[in-house]
Design an enzyme around this catalytic site. Structure first.
Site, PDB file in Angstrom:
ATOM      1  N   THR A 123      -3.653  -1.509  13.126  1.00 42.00           N
ATOM      2  CA  THR A 123      -2.496  -1.326  12.012  1.00 42.00           C
ATOM      3  C   THR A 123      -2.814  -0.807  10.598  1.00 42.00           C
ATOM      4  OG1 THR A 123      -0.621  -2.044  10.328  1.00 42.00           O
ATOM      5  CG2 THR A 123      -2.403  -3.385  12.408  1.00 42.00           C
ATOM      6  N   TYR A 147      -0.354 -11.693  11.754  1.00 42.43           N
ATOM      7  CA  TYR A 147       0.338  -9.712  13.335  1.00 42.43           C
ATOM      8  C   TYR A 147      -1.289  -9.074  12.676  1.00 42.43           C
ATOM      9  CZ  TYR A 147       1.355  -4.874  13.234  1.00 42.43           C
ATOM     10  OH  TYR A 147       1.554  -3.964  12.852  1.00 42.43           O
TER      11      TYR A 147
HETATM   12  N1  UFG Z   1      10.577  -2.685   0.677  1.00 45.91           N
HETATM   13  C1  UFG Z   1      12.485  -3.168  -0.442  1.00 45.91           C
HETATM   14  N2  UFG Z   1      12.583  -3.659  -0.145  1.00 45.91           N
HETATM   15  C2  UFG Z   1      13.067  -3.761   1.210  1.00 45.91           C
HETATM   16  C3  UFG Z   1      12.035  -3.097   2.195  1.00 45.91           C
HETATM   17  C4  UFG Z   1      11.136  -2.955   1.792  1.00 45.91           C
HETATM   18  O1  UFG Z   1      11.400  -3.129  -2.086  1.00 45.91           O
HETATM   19  O2  UFG Z   1      14.070  -3.572   2.170  1.00 45.91           O
HETATM   20  C5  UFG Z   1       9.078  -1.965  -0.261  1.00 45.91           C
HETATM   21  C6  UFG Z   1       8.606  -3.298   0.475  1.00 45.91           C
HETATM   22  O3  UFG Z   1       8.064  -4.225  -0.239  1.00 45.91           O
HETATM   23  C7  UFG Z   1       7.076  -2.414   0.610  1.00 45.91           C
HETATM   24  C8  UFG Z   1       8.025  -1.121   1.028  1.00 45.91           C
HETATM   25  O4  UFG Z   1       9.105  -1.137   0.517  1.00 45.91           O
HETATM   26  O5  UFG Z   1       6.708  -2.120  -0.682  1.00 45.91           O
HETATM   27  C9  UFG Z   1       7.824  -0.459   2.380  1.00 45.91           C
HETATM   28  O6  UFG Z   1       8.356  -1.851   2.734  1.00 45.91           O
HETATM   29  P1  UFG Z   1       8.224  -1.422   5.184  1.00 45.91           P
HETATM   30  O7  UFG Z   1       8.784  -2.923   4.772  1.00 45.91           O
HETATM   31  O8  UFG Z   1       8.598  -0.655   5.229  1.00 45.91           O
HETATM   32  O9  UFG Z   1       6.686  -1.363   5.199  1.00 45.91           O
HETATM   33  P2  UFG Z   1       5.890  -2.597   5.376  1.00 45.91           P
HETATM   34  O10 UFG Z   1       4.748  -1.105   4.217  1.00 45.91           O
HETATM   35  O11 UFG Z   1       5.555  -3.349   4.690  1.00 45.91           O
HETATM   36  O12 UFG Z   1       5.055  -1.795   6.712  1.00 45.91           O
HETATM   37  C10 UFG Z   1       3.968  -1.667   6.904  1.00 45.91           C
HETATM   38  C11 UFG Z   1       4.401  -1.227   8.688  1.00 45.91           C
HETATM   39  C12 UFG Z   1       4.344  -2.589   9.567  1.00 45.91           C
HETATM   40  C13 UFG Z   1       3.247  -3.765   8.804  1.00 45.91           C
HETATM   41  C14 UFG Z   1       3.005  -3.865   7.593  1.00 45.91           C
HETATM   42  C15 UFG Z   1       1.539  -4.182   7.866  1.00 45.91           C
HETATM   43  O13 UFG Z   1       5.739  -0.875   8.531  1.00 45.91           O
HETATM   44  O14 UFG Z   1       4.670  -2.227  10.989  1.00 45.91           O
HETATM   45  O15 UFG Z   1       3.069  -2.170   7.619  1.00 45.91           O
HETATM   46  O16 UFG Z   1       1.351  -4.450   6.669  1.00 45.91           O
HETATM   47  F1  UFG Z   1       4.122  -4.690  10.472  1.00 45.91           F
END
Ligand code: UFG
Length: 332
Positions: A123, A147
């Protein structure tokens, strides 16, 4: 005389990315066999892939030996992991047990029974807070949560297993997996769902509450930027990675990303355009542990594996996700 298709064990093949890899392997002439405990994977999605399935724990040596002896796989792809950053902070012991100890058990059993090829889902979280964007594979890896640490530990184990035992391996560092299979057969279903695209689609379709986590980041519109990659493109990378190991590559480490990013507000705007619906949202505080920007440097994978993101335009990602969720949520 027809040759038997090479068997590939797919640990976590009932999960989101694993199930898409199963479909691609099948259409590429392999025999994927799903190994899953269904703690986070979905039985119905595993069934929809049409692949054989063995239910059990990766921590259970006797189970693993039985499965490996039964199928005599040429390689193992390992998608089975827990992936919630927040949960990993509050329950690190469970994360290290599931993501590291069970993986080590799988690798030891493979070694004992002579399975020598391994493809591992890592990741972008292993990079922590990157020093520069886009992030190359040789950037400093300093994860900021258990993680990411658990995935980095396995990366180290793989390097040591390669040096000591000759294990051939490919590590893929995923950026943001998104979208669903083009025929809407399978797609993303997490419980709980925490990811942006399914949550924002749900807000548009069902009026469920949706929060934008932070509008004060140092980005053009103040919201976080991510590199979204279609899950079918991720699946393709795994098949290409496998073929490279089959051709004799010893080890490879690749980002899977497109090299460009979208902000949360850009994603919301595209959802509104694709669905014709409004995404009702409120602005909330930043979510702990979210880096402002994560974008992959994606040159190595294109050079070595001849991989290119073919379905990762934001509109295609969102249209395929939307078609799947409409079906999965039973919307007319
Ligand atoms: N976000 C929102 N509202 C929400 C959900 C997400 O504003 O309800 C924002 C988050 O803050 C982030 C972006 O949307 O800026 C993307 O969020 P996601 O949760 O979809 O994805 P992440 O980048 O947090 O997660 C990814 C992978 C995970 C992993 C993570 C590790 O999808 O599986 O990176 O950094 F764990």
């Amino acid at each position: 005389m027809s040759e038997k298709s090479p068997c590939i064990l797919i640990a976590g093949g009932a999960g989101y990315i694993g199930s898409h890899a199963v479909l691609d392997l099948k259409s590429s002439g392999y025999q994927p066999v799903i190994v899953d405990n269904f703690s986070r994977g979905n039985k119905d999605i595993a069934e929809l892939t049409g692949a054989e399935c063995e239910e059990g724990e990766l921590s259970d040596c006797a189970f693993l030996k039985k499965v490996i002896k039964k199928y005599n796989p040429d390689a193992v792809m390992h998608f089975a992991a827990w992936t919630y950053v927040g949960e990993s902070v509050s329950q690190p012991e469970r994360y290290y047990n599931n993501n590291v100890v069970a993986t080590l058990n799988l690798l030891s059993t493979m070694r004992e029974l002579g399975v020598g090829k391994f493809i591992f889902s890592s990741t972008a979280a292993t990079y922590g807070l990157p020093e520069a964007i886009p992030i190359p594979e040789d950037a400093v890896q300093a994860p900021i949560n258990p993680y990411g640490s658990s995935k980095l530990m396995v990366e180290r184990i793989l390097s040591d297993f390669n040096a000591a035992y000759g294990l051939q391996y490919t590590i893929f560092r995923y950026f943001n997996a998104a979208g669903a299979s083009s025929n809407a057969l399978i797609g993303e279903r997490h419980d709980p769902e925490t990811h942006l695209i399914p949550l924002a689609l749900s807000a548009a379709a069902k009026g469920t509450p949706f929060k934008v986590f932070g509008t004060d980041y140092p980005t053009q519109d103040g919201t976080c930027i991510r590199d979204y990659v279609h899950v079918d493109d991720i699946a393709r990378a795994h098949v290409l990675g496998l073929q490279r190991l089959e051709a004799g590559e010893e080890k490879g480490i690749y980002n899977i990303g497109t090299g460009s990013g979208y902000s949360v507000l850009e994603v919301i705007n595209t959802i509104e355009k694709v669905t014709g619906l409004k995404v009702p949202y409120e602005v909330a505080d930043r979510r702990a542990g979210d880096p402002p920007e994560l974008i992959a440097k994606a040159e190595r994978i294109s050079k070595d594996l001849k991989w290119h993101a073919r379905h990762s335009g934001l509109e295609e990602i969102i249209s395929t996700a939307w078609a799947w969720h409409r079906k999965d949520w039973d919307l007319t």
